[in-house]
Design a protein around this motif. Structure first.
Motif, short mmCIF file in Angstrom:
data_model
loop_
_atom_site.label_atom_id
_atom_site.label_comp_id
_atom_site.label_asym_id
_atom_site.label_seq_id
_atom_site.Cartn_x
_atom_site.Cartn_y
_atom_site.Cartn_z
N THR A 1 14.94 2.96 -10.12
CA THR A 1 14.31 3.88 -11.06
C THR A 1 13.98 3.15 -12.36
OG1 THR A 1 15.65 5.63 -10.11
CG2 THR A 1 14.55 6.12 -12.18
N ALA A 2 14.95 2.40 -12.84
CA ALA A 2 14.74 1.68 -14.09
C ALA A 2 13.59 0.68 -13.95
CB ALA A 2 16.02 0.96 -14.50
N THR A 3 13.61 -0.06 -12.84
CA THR A 3 12.56 -1.07 -12.63
C THR A 3 11.18 -0.41 -12.56
OG1 THR A 3 14.18 -2.13 -11.23
CG2 THR A 3 12.00 -3.10 -11.26
N TYR A 4 11.06 0.62 -11.72
CA TYR A 4 9.76 1.28 -11.54
C TYR A 4 9.24 1.84 -12.85
CZ TYR A 4 9.86 1.23 -6.45
OH TYR A 4 9.86 0.85 -5.14
N ASN B 1 -5.31 2.04 -10.35
CA ASN B 1 -5.16 0.63 -10.70
C ASN B 1 -3.73 0.28 -11.06
OD1 ASN B 1 -7.85 -0.87 -10.78
ND2 ASN B 1 -8.35 1.07 -11.76
N ALA B 2 -3.06 1.23 -11.73
CA ALA B 2 -1.69 0.94 -12.17
C ALA B 2 -0.73 0.93 -10.98
CB ALA B 2 -1.24 1.98 -13.19
N LEU B 3 -1.09 1.64 -9.89
CA LEU B 3 -0.18 1.73 -8.76
C LEU B 3 -0.18 0.48 -7.88
CD1 LEU B 3 -0.48 5.42 -7.55
CD2 LEU B 3 1.53 4.27 -8.46
N ILE B 4 -1.21 -0.36 -8.04
CA ILE B 4 -1.32 -1.51 -7.15
C ILE B 4 -0.06 -2.39 -7.16
CG2 ILE B 4 -2.62 -3.65 -6.72
CD1 ILE B 4 -5.13 -2.08 -7.60
N PRO B 5 0.42 -2.81 -8.35
CA PRO B 5 1.66 -3.61 -8.32
C PRO B 5 2.88 -2.82 -7.90
CG PRO B 5 0.73 -3.50 -10.55
CD PRO B 5 -0.15 -2.69 -9.68
N ILE B 6 2.87 -1.49 -8.15
CA ILE B 6 4.01 -0.66 -7.76
C ILE B 6 4.16 -0.66 -6.24
CG2 ILE B 6 4.97 1.68 -7.84
CD1 ILE B 6 4.86 0.50 -10.56
N ILE B 7 3.02 -0.68 -5.54
CA ILE B 7 3.08 -0.67 -4.08
C ILE B 7 3.74 -1.95 -3.57
CG2 ILE B 7 1.62 -0.85 -2.04
CD1 ILE B 7 -0.26 1.12 -3.46
N THR B 8 3.40 -3.07 -4.16
CA THR B 8 4.04 -4.33 -3.77
C THR B 8 5.54 -4.22 -3.97
OG1 THR B 8 2.14 -5.29 -4.85
CG2 THR B 8 3.79 -6.81 -4.02
N LEU B 9 5.89 -3.67 -5.11
CA LEU B 9 7.30 -3.53 -5.46
C LEU B 9 8.01 -2.67 -4.41
CD1 LEU B 9 8.84 -4.52 -7.92
CD2 LEU B 9 8.58 -2.28 -8.92
N MET B 10 7.33 -1.61 -3.96
CA MET B 10 7.94 -0.69 -3.02
C MET B 10 8.23 -1.36 -1.69
SD MET B 10 6.51 3.12 -2.99
CE MET B 10 6.05 3.52 -4.63
N GLY B 11 7.39 -2.32 -1.30
CA GLY B 11 7.63 -3.05 -0.06
C GLY B 11 8.96 -3.78 -0.11
N PHE B 12 9.22 -4.39 -1.26
CA PHE B 12 10.51 -5.07 -1.42
C PHE B 12 11.64 -4.06 -1.54
CE2 PHE B 12 7.57 -8.23 -3.39
CZ PHE B 12 7.73 -9.18 -2.40
N GLU B 13 11.32 -2.94 -2.13
CA GLU B 13 12.35 -1.94 -2.43
C GLU B 13 13.06 -1.47 -1.16
OE1 GLU B 13 13.27 -1.30 -5.32
OE2 GLU B 13 14.52 0.50 -5.11
N ILE B 14 12.33 -1.43 -0.06
CA ILE B 14 12.96 -0.98 1.18
C ILE B 14 14.14 -1.89 1.51
CG2 ILE B 14 12.56 -0.72 3.66
CD1 ILE B 14 9.77 0.23 3.01
N GLY B 15 13.92 -3.18 1.36
CA GLY B 15 15.01 -4.12 1.60
C GLY B 15 16.15 -3.94 0.61
N VAL B 16 15.78 -3.77 -0.65
CA VAL B 16 16.79 -3.60 -1.70
C VAL B 16 17.62 -2.35 -1.43
CG1 VAL B 16 17.14 -3.20 -4.15
CG2 VAL B 16 15.39 -4.80 -3.40
N ALA C 1 3.51 -2.39 2.84
CA ALA C 1 3.04 -2.59 1.48
C ALA C 1 1.68 -3.30 1.49
CB ALA C 1 4.04 -3.40 0.68
N ASP C 2 1.57 -4.31 2.36
CA ASP C 2 0.30 -5.04 2.45
C ASP C 2 -0.84 -4.11 2.88
OD1 ASP C 2 1.03 -7.48 1.59
OD2 ASP C 2 1.50 -8.29 3.57
N ILE C 3 -0.53 -3.24 3.84
CA ILE C 3 -1.58 -2.35 4.34
C ILE C 3 -1.98 -1.34 3.27
CG2 ILE C 3 -2.07 -0.54 6.02
CD1 ILE C 3 -0.39 -2.20 8.03
N PHE C 4 -1.00 -0.74 2.61
CA PHE C 4 -1.30 0.23 1.54
C PHE C 4 -2.08 -0.45 0.42
CE2 PHE C 4 2.30 2.99 3.02
CZ PHE C 4 1.47 4.04 3.33
#
Lengths: 323, 322
Positions: free
Chosen positions: B201-204, B242-257, B308-311
């Motif tokens: 939450t803090a990171t996002y 436009n702002a969500l683009i990097p958030i999506i990348t982050l979310m891909g990693f987030e699953i692992g985290v 994440a890549d597909i989104f």
């Protein structure tokens, strides 16, 4: 003035409130008008306040900037009295604007068609299909032969010149009365620059709109403008018809700008340059704002700032050399 | 677009292979095996018996042979039998826990997004406001506090002192069904879910704030305003995507985290998920289970990145045509 101006700006002051209680007087008491169908150029170096003047007309000044005084009258209506909502109906419809950087001025995630149609549908009550047809027509007008395909393409698929054409198509989509072009050709290749400026001139004829052309290029001014304002330090220092500015230059700053242009007629060993840079807008000299760089500086120039006076018919100058 | 997705999936295959090799090798490198694990290593048993068992289980085969046995059956969904829980297959053990961990992860992600994105947007629109400062403070706190510690504090105050939420488990009465049990499940997930999602939450929030601020200052937003778009259209149409683009990348990693974070959080809340099973299997040297969980988590992370890549390619047209 024989006719009612389309746009009349009086006493416009746009200040930026910086940290440490400093105030940058980016635009400091600017008066001018634009007649319908006329091209008015504003010339000046970076930092002279020309872009802020144009953004003030659109009321697109961001914090910490603020329009603190003046009136901006478009066809008898003071735009500074409008609410945000009323203003958003004027932007893009009555006054449109194109910018210096075509590479970043279009939203990268929407198609060209989407962005043009959005403007049309915001201001005109048309169906999606009509808006699309209009978008295709506009793209064709600004010189895209395969306009039907371009509407489905994204900005990154177009070159800089093409993007600027698309920007122009978007700007003229609602047939504005005034188009503000803020350095429309500066970021483009030299060969493309002329094409874009010619296109603007052509659109101006076609739609009978006025253009406020912001530029630092006096060559562009000579070719496309009817009248010209020279700005320095947030103020107008010279205002006259375009022929006068070249043949009957008054203000030392304008002379300096002209001397820094290469010329084929004069035999020049070196290009002239105005020494120094524009002083920052929060620390202008006490007297004339150009005094720190002026070759003709006199004692009184250091004491008080001269007024903008009409020294000949339709020729105003802000300089003690002339009064 | 399809080409892009197919290419991403093809890259997935060698990564999967590398993953199996790494999981297998790590398991081999760990000292001891199931027969030396704490619960089984009985000093009264003749070492000869253990050796016979090893031979019978194939633990003395050459490593490539063991690897092949493991990978070929794992490919068919058979991870063998647990060495500790007598007679239960690894799949059986994992199946029961997997859903719990998945629910917890999704619930936590849901909370994270619901809280962080609106606050991030608000902070960006009113930077240096009271709420922005509050959110920033909370953000740093959230990143600084370790999961397990926050979990303990949450249990102490919200569960023991106030009694608002249960401190452990997934259900109050096992075997209940219907909507009531669904709510009960959610009720049990609140504390572990918040604990797990805290750092995310803090990171996002921070990401969202800086992205929206960045986009709001961009040239194309000025263009949108210059053509008369209202503030709502500027924000929700032109800025957000436009702002969500990097958030999506982050979310891909987030699953692992989320899944790896779940290992600790589940332990604190005694939540019967993959995490608790993983820890007990490690202590018991129950390698078939450890390897299976490691592999499943690894695959989930790969899938997360693939999604994440597909989104990403859906949201950002510039990606598709490269």
């Amino acid at each position: 003035m024989t006719q009612n101006p389309l746009l009349d700006v009086e006493g416009l002051k746009t200040y930026f409130y910086l940290e440490d209680n400093q105030v940058a007087k980016a635009v400091d008491g600017v008066d001018f008008y634009i007649n319908p169908g006329e091209t008015l150029a504003i010339v000046g170096e970076s930092g002279s306040g020309k872009s802020i003047t144009s953004l003030s007309i659109m009321q697109l000044i961001n914090k910490p900037g603020k329009i603190i005084d003046g009136t901006i009258t478009l066809e008898e209506e003071n735009l500074l009295k409008k609410t945000g909502k009323q203003m958003s109906k004027i932007r893009g419809n009555d006054i449109a604007m194109i910018f210096q950087e075509p590479m970043t001025a279009l939203n990268p995630v929407y198609t060209i068609g989407n962005q043009i149609m959005e403007t049309i549908r915001k201001h005109k009550n048309v169906s999606k299909k009509e808006a699309q047809e209009r978008a295709i027509e506009l793209l064709r007008v600004v010189g895209f032969p395969r306009a039907e395909e371009i509407i489905n393409e994204y900005p990154h698929q177009l070159s800089g010149g093409m993007r600027q054409r698309a920007m122009i198509a978007m700007a003229i989509s609602c047939e504005p009365k005034l188009l503000i072009a803020d350095e429309p050709s500066t970021a483009l290749d030299v060969t493309i620059q002329a094409q874009i400026l010619d296109l603007l001139a052509e659109m101006k004829e076609r739609l009978d709109m006025a253009i406020l052309l912001i530029t630092h290029d006096l060559g562009v001014v000579a070719e496309y403008a009817d009248r010209v304002l020279v700005m320095y330090g947030g103020q107008i220092v010279e205002e006259t018809a375009v022929e006068q500015i070249f043949e009957n230059t008054k203000h030392p700053y304008t002379t300096g700008l002209l001397d820094s242009l290469p010329s084929l007629e004069k035999d020049m060993k070196r290009l002239g340059a105005i020494k120094g840079t524009v002083p920052p807008a929060h620390s202008f000299p006490k007297g004339c704002r150009f005094s720190s760089r002026c070759p003709h500086v006199m004692e009184r120039c250091l004491e008080s700032n001269p007024d903008l006076n009409e020294v000949e018919s339709n020729h105003k100058v802000r300089c003690y050399l002339y009064n | 677009m399809y080409k892009y997705i197919i290419r991403r999936i093809l890259v997935f295959i060698p990564m999967l292979f590398a993953l199996t090799v790494i999981v297998f090798t790590l398991a081999q490198l760990a000292p001891g095996d199931a027969l030396t694990g704490q619960s089984l290593a009985d000093p009264n048993v003749d070492p000869e018996v253990y050796e016979q068992q090893r031979e019978a289980l194939g633990l003395n085969d050459p490593l490539p042979v063991q690897y092949w046995h493991w990978v070929s059956s794992a490919a068919q969904g058979d991870f063998g039998d647990s060495l500790v829980f007598n007679g239960r297959t690894v799949m059986d053990l994992i199946e029961a826990r997997f859903a719990n961990t998945l629910y917890l992860g999704l619930f936590s992600l849901f909370i994270t997004i619901i809280v962080s994105i609106p606050i991030g947007i608000y902070s960006a629109r009113r930077p240096y406001s009271l709420l922005d400062y509050g959110a920033t403070g909370f953000g740093f706190l959230g990143l600084a506090i370790p999961n397990f510690f926050f979990g303990l504090i949450a249990i102490y105050f919200l569960s023991i002192q106030l009694g608002w939420f249960p401190a452990q488990g997934t259900l109050s009465s096992p075997g209940a069904a219907g909507f009531g049990s669904f709510l009960d499940r959610l009720h049990h997930m609140v504390l572990p879910g918040i604990t797990l999602g805290l750092a995310g939450t803090a990171t996002y929030m921070r990401y969202m704030r800086s992205e929206v601020l960045d986009v709001l200052g961009s040239d194309y937003i000025r263009t949108a305003r210059a053509k008369g778009m209202t503030e709502n259209s500027v924000l929700y149409k032109h800025t957000l995507r436009n702002a969500l683009i990097p958030i999506i990348t982050l979310m891909g990693f987030e699953i692992g985290v989320l899944l790896s974070g779940a290992v600790i959080t589940e332990q604190v809340f005694q939540y019967p998920g993959l995490g608790t099973l993983f820890i007990s299997s490690v202590t018991n040297r129950d390698f078939p289970v450890v390897m299976a969980i490691a592999l499943i988590l690894g695959v989930l992370i790969l899938i997360g990145n693939l999604l994440a890549d597909i989104f990403y390619s859906i949201v950002d047209p510039r990606i598709r045509y490269d």
